[in-house]
Write a protein that holds these residues in place. Sequence first.
Motif, short mmCIF file in Angstrom:
data_model
loop_
_atom_site.label_atom_id
_atom_site.label_comp_id
_atom_site.label_asym_id
_atom_site.label_seq_id
_atom_site.Cartn_x
_atom_site.Cartn_y
_atom_site.Cartn_z
N UNK A 1 0.84 -1.19 0.00
CA UNK A 1 0.00 0.00 0.00
C UNK A 1 0.89 1.25 0.00
N UNK A 2 0.49 2.24 -0.76
CA UNK A 2 1.31 3.45 -0.85
C UNK A 2 2.12 3.49 -2.13
N UNK A 3 2.31 2.30 -2.76
CA UNK A 3 3.07 2.27 -4.02
C UNK A 3 2.18 2.84 -5.13
N UNK A 4 2.83 3.43 -6.14
CA UNK A 4 2.04 3.96 -7.26
C UNK A 4 1.37 2.82 -8.03
N UNK A 5 1.94 1.63 -7.88
CA UNK A 5 1.37 0.49 -8.59
C UNK A 5 0.24 -0.19 -7.81
N UNK B 1 1.78 3.76 5.76
CA UNK B 1 0.61 3.12 5.15
C UNK B 1 0.16 1.86 5.90
N UNK B 2 0.76 1.63 7.06
CA UNK B 2 0.42 0.43 7.84
C UNK B 2 -1.05 0.43 8.23
N UNK B 3 -1.54 1.59 8.63
CA UNK B 3 -2.95 1.67 9.04
C UNK B 3 -3.86 1.25 7.87
N UNK B 4 -3.48 1.71 6.68
CA UNK B 4 -4.30 1.37 5.52
C UNK B 4 -4.31 -0.16 5.30
N UNK B 5 -3.14 -0.77 5.47
CA UNK B 5 -3.05 -2.22 5.28
C UNK B 5 -3.90 -2.95 6.32
#
Lengths: 129, 1171
Positions: free
Chosen positions: B678-682, B730-734
């Motif tokens: 998460x957080x990667x442009x891909x 981006x850990x929270x998002x994961x």
Amino acid sequence: MLEKIQKKLKGFYIIGLNFFKTYLAHIVFLVFTFQLLSFISSLPYFNLIDKYNYYVLAILWIFSNFLFKKYIINRKILIGSMVVFAIAIPITIVELEFLSDILGFVAFILLLTYVLRQIFTDREILRET
Amino acid sequence: MKKRIYFDLFLIFLLGLLPILWFSGSQLLLGHDSGMTFDPITHLLDRLHVWSQRLGIGTDQSAGLLGAIVFIHGLEALLVWIGFSMQMMQKIQFVFWFVTPGLAMYYFTRKTWPEKNYLPLIASVIYMINFFLIQAWFVAERTKFSIYVALPLILYFAFSYLGGKMSFKKSVVVTGLTIGLLNAGGSFPLYGGLMLALFTIFLYQNLLHKGWEMIKKTILFSLGVTVIYILLNAFWLFTYAYYIFGFYGRDLALAGGPQGSLAWSEYLSKGSTFINLFRGQGVPEWYLNPYHAFAGNFLTNPILILLSFAFPLLAYFSLFVVKAKKDRYYIYLFVLLSLIALFFSAGPRSQLGAVYEFIALHVPGFAIFRSNFYKFGYVIWFSYAILIGFTLDALFSKIENLGRIKKLFMNKISFVLPILFILGYVFYHYPVLNGLFLDYSHEPGKELTTRVTVPQYVFDFGKWSNQQDPNKRYLVVPEISDTGYIAYQWKFWSIASINSLMTKNSFVQNTLMVPENERLLMKQMYSALLSEDMKSFTDFTEVFAIDGIVVHEDFDWQNPAWATTDPAIYEKILDKNPKFKLIKTFGKWKVYDIVDRSRSLRITATPKLNFLQGELKNIVSFPEFDPTSPLFIADKEPQSSAYFVNEATDIFAAPECIQCDFKEEFFGFNYYNPKILPGSVLYPLVLYRENLIKKKSKDFSSLLNYQLTVSDRRIVEAKWIVDSKEKVQFLQRAIDGSYSSIVELRNLVSKDWGVTGIDENRLARTINGHLIQQVTLIDSMFENPILNIDHRKVLALIYDEILKIKKIADKKQWVTEDIIDKRYIFDLPKTGAYDVYVKKKSLSSLVGDASSSVISFADSNQKLKPLSEKNDWLYFGGINLNNKKLRLAFKDSTLKNLLDGINPEFPDGNQGIIQDNNKFSLNLDSQNKCFTYTANNLEILGTQYLVSFSYRNLTDRKDLGFYVSSIKDKTPKLRVRESLVPNSRVWVTHNQVVFPTKSNMKLNFCNGFVSIAQKNSVKEREDLKFISPGQNLIELQDISVHKVSFPVIVFYQKQKNTEKKEYVLDFQKTSPEEYKINLAPTNNPVTLVMREDFGKFWQLCDENNKCLPFDDKNHFISAGFLNGWYFKDGVKGKMSLYYFPQKMYTVGAYISAISLLIILGGICWKKFKKN
């Protein structure tokens, strides 16, 4: 005697300096390419390529062929490949497999470079055959 | 020049005689992968048919190199037919295949360089003798030799056409003729090298001569050659196409697809590095077989290593000596070709392996070149032969000139030099002098060779069996071990059965050549015979239409590498049973007939139609099962299941016990690198792909699979972030993503699943497997300081959701967890009244009291107990079922602990070991001591036993050792170290399944192991410091040994009453692919079974030649592997069965023969006109 050595050292220094002066842009390009390829290795999917470093070397070698045409001449490449085989003999005998594998790869790349360049150079003559 | 040519040819022919030196006495080259037969004429005749029964139940042999019948099997048969002995036939054949590569290369080089004195001979010798070819010679790989011979010829014709020296017509005809006849036996993968060479030449030519003219030439040449190739090979190509349609899916699955092919390639390429290939080595066998006959010398001897470098040095030195324009053209091309071939031969392990991998995975059809070294390697040798020849020619010419100028040498120097070279070259390849390479493994006790002396009785048996009724079918004993290796005391070793190499008749044996499902049934048949369960065995023989048994006493059954049952055991059983009669003895081979078999069961037609939900092995010997009648198995053709269950006369449901073998299956997932976090442009791409999959998932199973995979991925992403400390923001998002996916999963599993009972159980186990792993990941990161309070809060919520899902899954899971309580899931094909039976012989003990056994149902309180006994089956009464999904448990009352009444032994004394009934306490005084139990009267032959005990440790280390040993062999003390069970401070149960090889075994329980060097360090152990010598370290209790049984439960429903009648009046097998059947006419439903392997293209026609279509649903797989046809409206009189691809074979053969005649006729006519 000392003078002779001094002269020789100076000569090397001047040659080296001239080389760097003339090819600075080329060297910078190669170093940049190397950095870029090294960085790419950490990107997704590229990090899965087995033996990635060999591809980096092969790509740099291809660029070098174009950039240092004057220095990397075909005859030297061919002699280089033969020398590599010769070096590989004792290394294979003492069973340094890793090193002999690398030498095999180097010989492969050198011969491939030689033959491709030679075909390109002699294509007019070859066409007549 | 003529003198030179004669001289060269003489030397080539002289070298060609080397194979004569390979055999002594009456030795023959047989076995392994050689395909050399014991009776070439019978073998050739059998190969004239697409369908063959020599591999057991019958098979389509289109993929079995039918293209080899002309030049390979035809030549063998011709030599034997002329009257040569088997050995002489092989010698002549081998000389032929040894010389022809040399001649082909000589033709190429002499035509290309007529001016060169030495090049043609040197190139020919190198092309004839090299380690690539020597490796092929150990199994006399004639298919490879044929393409090897074709390569120089084809390349010469291609060069001539593209270079304008040969007309299009001529070049295409001669090339087509060459590849048409020297066709690699029809093995497409072997074309790899040839295609690579042609492709390189085309590319080279087109790069040099850029323009439409050359492209046109290339296309025309390729098309022209392809057309002639197809015409000349039509006889096997047409049937091969049919085979692809019928069996390709099965074969591709067996090979594991492109991934499987790549894995195999990787395995083979162990030693195929660039440096080894440059040196003319890299042969996979050299590096994979530590007992190779001669490889060790070449890999370690410094002189041989030094000499091996002569290959690349001489080959590429040609680049220094090449001067002339023409020479440059060829030398550059062959150097390029050698390097390209080197890359493909090296495969996935080389430094450029990733490129190879990409090609292997993404170029359609590349998977066929899975053994890449063997498929591309010959191009290296083609190039090397010419390059080395070129260098040496230059060198020898220089020496010759020098000699001439300085008058230093004798006149004959031009002949002496090549002779000296040949002598040196042949001695370097010394195994070729005595055939050492044929003895391909020198492993002590497991020596393997393809040079065998065949006992005369084997040939006698072959002759006899070919004179027997082709409808007779025999079972060969002993069975083959799971390795699939077939070995005889007289050194024959292969994976192909001997019978398949000498007869045209049907011999059933569980070889690797037969499909896996048939192999399994055969193994069950063998074990029924061994356990003297004659009813089951007879039922199996009737299903397979077996009429007799052949005992091979000379089978190498004792070798641990392929150990199997002693043939004498079979012989004893057959001799004492009146059902079998010894009819013929051939040395160590004995033939028994089944005495009550009055007619062949190859084709039967009855009013009965059995329907089975489950496996055939579970209903053999069942009183209501008639093995001569057809059997539709629901799992084999689920799409026709609903149709056949209504038409069936008898319905059987006999599923397997769930995990009765106590092998815990893995239902989880493997932790992986998520690559994109998460957080990667891909990352949006990942989500987009997941959405696409979600949209495609329609049924419950695929939705669940999707949801589980997504929730796995989310938690893996979180874990990866925590461990790598990358993208921590981006850990929270994961974690949030993980929570929402787990909620979706909970919503999904809370609804009705709508799947069968078996699937429900499997899915529930999968859910549990995945969730346990997810919890493990949560546990492992929960304490990590990177996590803040919000992260932990959501993880706790995830945990709660997991608990809810697990609760639902646990309810649906139905698995055997202890030896007493066996679990089953029935998905009945129909509701209604069923009779319930249990096979007595499948219970734990044959002599035990089964009357207290109980069948109980999960969803009701109903319990069934045995009411009566019918033959070998216990009848548990009838039951009316309204639900198709049924979960039941079975308690086997014959089950007993084999250690009951047996006292423990204390070989090291019992000081420190306190026994209190079935509880043992081990204290400090018993360190290094063991006590043992001996279990007796065990069954062998694959019977499993469960050893179980409970224990706890009162220390912090693993101290309890447990292992099983044989009574006679003393296990060294040090090995106790390997047997320590996991440490546990609370009582846990240890279960271990053992397969005894003898009738008794010893169970050893040890109080740790401390070596003499560690004695002092024991005193330092913190966990022991405060334990007094009398205090317990380990406690053990409830030690038991139970036989692991697989009770067979059958639910039976008689749906329609039928009379016992056989409608087949008689039948005739007119050829391997045709039966003529005479049936008694009837208007009632009839089912016909033809007991040969199921083939879609078996065509059934009536007497008016009206045939059933190939896709007719009434043509079904009977008993899981045979052909069955159901006729709802009865049958009338005569019928015929024909394997349709044979028609294609015949048509193809005519096309090939006519094309060949036209081509040869045309050539002759042209010659005649010219003269």
